[in-house]
Scaffold this motif. Structure first.
Motif, PDB file in Angstrom:
ATOM      1  N   GLU A   5      48.772  37.182  39.774  1.00  0.00           N
ATOM      2  CA  GLU A   5      47.531  36.518  40.158  1.00  0.00           C
ATOM      3  C   GLU A   5      46.605  36.336  38.966  1.00  0.00           C
ATOM      4  N   HIS A   9      41.595  34.973  41.073  1.00  0.00           N
ATOM      5  CA  HIS A   9      42.150  35.363  42.370  1.00  0.00           C
ATOM      6  C   HIS A   9      41.956  36.849  42.624  1.00  0.00           C
ATOM      7  N   ARG A  13      39.879  38.395  45.715  1.00  0.00           N
ATOM      8  CA  ARG A  13      40.494  39.386  46.593  1.00  0.00           C
ATOM      9  C   ARG A  13      39.607  40.629  46.724  1.00  0.00           C
ATOM     10  N   GLU A  59      43.700  30.041  47.700  1.00  0.00           N
ATOM     11  CA  GLU A  59      42.470  30.819  47.789  1.00  0.00           C
ATOM     12  C   GLU A  59      42.129  31.184  49.227  1.00  0.00           C
ATOM     13  N   ILE A  62      44.152  34.086  50.512  1.00  0.00           N
ATOM     14  CA  ILE A  62      43.662  35.366  49.994  1.00  0.00           C
ATOM     15  C   ILE A  62      42.529  35.881  50.880  1.00  0.00           C
ATOM     16  N   GLN A 290      52.675  33.058  48.499  1.00  0.00           N
ATOM     17  CA  GLN A 290      52.014  32.540  47.298  1.00  0.00           C
ATOM     18  C   GLN A 290      52.766  31.343  46.727  1.00  0.00           C
TER      19      GLN A 290
END
Length: 376
Positions: A5, A9, A13, A59, A62, A290
């Protein structure tokens, strides 16, 4: 695609995780929705020029995963910004974008998604909700079932079918139906599953809509439909992974502390190994999720379709196993309200069943990826 990541990101998160932990398992859906909107999380995938964050499904997934891992998933994120927001952003008119995208991003309006029908099951080609022209208007007639959050939504993006002028065959089209439209009624379905978002059966009885209720080109067909269904599968994977992570974290915490003989039960391989396997399964599912998000955001709809189906399958299976093992680790305590796991036994199966069954995903992979013949 990157295998680790980005710093952005990771920061997203961590920030969403902190928000989720503040609300926890006993969260109030409206309060969490409002706060997530103010922080820009609901519209993180929508274009900046319409009030969004300018990111993508990577995004948004997440956000949903981390809220789920904190015990407070927002199921309508799968529907409102992911499916409806994406379809309108890609195919909507400028007026539709101006009307809906800023409101979906800031949480002041939500939109439900209606595709499932009583007799169609997983076969979208058997959808019987039809749209026919009446002057410049459209008339929609049909039924939908298991539609989430209709009571909360300002409108529903309905999948209907129109007749192709050249071939006479029916093709899918998408319509924005306001909640107060004449002839548009709903009935709540009595579910054993207890969730903040309720399920409804919808009836459309010659619902009259203006020409601008149609989203995109009426001849685009499956292209527009799958522009929403691929994000739906990716977000369902995020929902499942977050739920699995939440259950696993509770079980690991319990196994570290619970002592029956001379050592905590987590020291015993019969307890430790299944939890380790659950963690591995969830991590592998996340990698596929992902990949699917990366491909979708890169504009590879075909590649994203395959990966999104695989991600949804892997995440659903991993979630069910993680929840089951977590409840089993706690024994009788796993069924008490105090630990908040028992309700996940039913909820975890949603990721296996919806929005498409694991059997239909296996069909997709066997036909589309492996090139095997169809039995239907």
């Amino acid at each position: 695609m990157p295998t680790t990541e980005t710093e952005e990101h990771k920061a997203l998160r961590q920030a969403v995780s902190a928000l989720g932990k503040r609300h926890g398992r006993t969260y109030d859906r409206e309060q969490l929705w409002s706060e997530a909107a103010k922080l820009g999380y609901l519209g993180v995938n929508l274009p900046e020029e319409y009030g969004g964050g300018g990111g993508g499904i990577a995004e948004l997934s997440i956000v949903l995963e981390e809220l789920g891992a904190a015990g407070c998933p927002l199921l309508m994120m799968v529907v409102s910004p992911a499916i409806c927001g994406t379809v309108i952003a890609r195919f909507g008119t400028e007026a539709q974008k101006q009307e809906w995208l800023p409101a979906l991003a800031d949480g002041t309006r939500t939109m439900a998604f209606g595709i499932t029908e009583p007799d169609a099951g997983s076969n979208s080609h058997r959808i019987t909700t039809t749209a026919r022209r009446d002057g410049t208007d459209w008339l929609l007639t049909g039924r939908k079932v298991f539609i989430s959050g209709v009571d909360l939504a300002d409108a529903t993006l309905i999948v209907g079918r129109t007749e192709d002028a050249r071939t006479g065959r029916l093709k899918p089209c998408l319509f924005i139906v306001p909640r107060d439209a004449d002839g548009f009624t709903r009935r709540r379905i009595d579910m054993e599953l207890q969730a903040a978002e309720k399920q409804f059966e919808l009836t459309l009885d010659d619902v009259r809509l203006p020409a601008d209720a149609l989203v995109g080109d009426e001849d685009a067909g499956l292209l527009q439909l799958f522009a929403g269904l691929n994000p739906e599968r990716i977000m369902t994977a995020a929902f499942a992974i977050g739920m699995g992570r939440y259950a696993l974290a509770r079980a690991v915490e319990y196994a570290r502390d619970r002592t029956v003989w001379d050592a905590p039960i987590g020291a015993h391989q019969a307890i430790a190994h299944p939890l380790a396997q659950a963690h591995i399964d969830l991590e592998l599912a996340r990698l596929m999720m992902q990949k699917a998000a990366y491909l979708y955001d890169a504009g590879d709809d075909v590649g994203a379709g395959e990966a999104a189906n695989m991600a949804k399958y892997a995440a659903g299976e991993a979630c069910v196993r993680a929840v089951d093992q977590s409840v089993h680790t706690l024994g009788g305590n796993g069924l008490t309200r105090e630990f908040g796991l028992a309700s996940l036994i039913t909820a975890a199966r949603v990721a296996r069943i919806a929005p498409v069954s694991r059997e239909m995903i296996l069909n997709y992979v066997s036909h589309q990826t492996l090139g095997l013949p169809k039995s239907y």
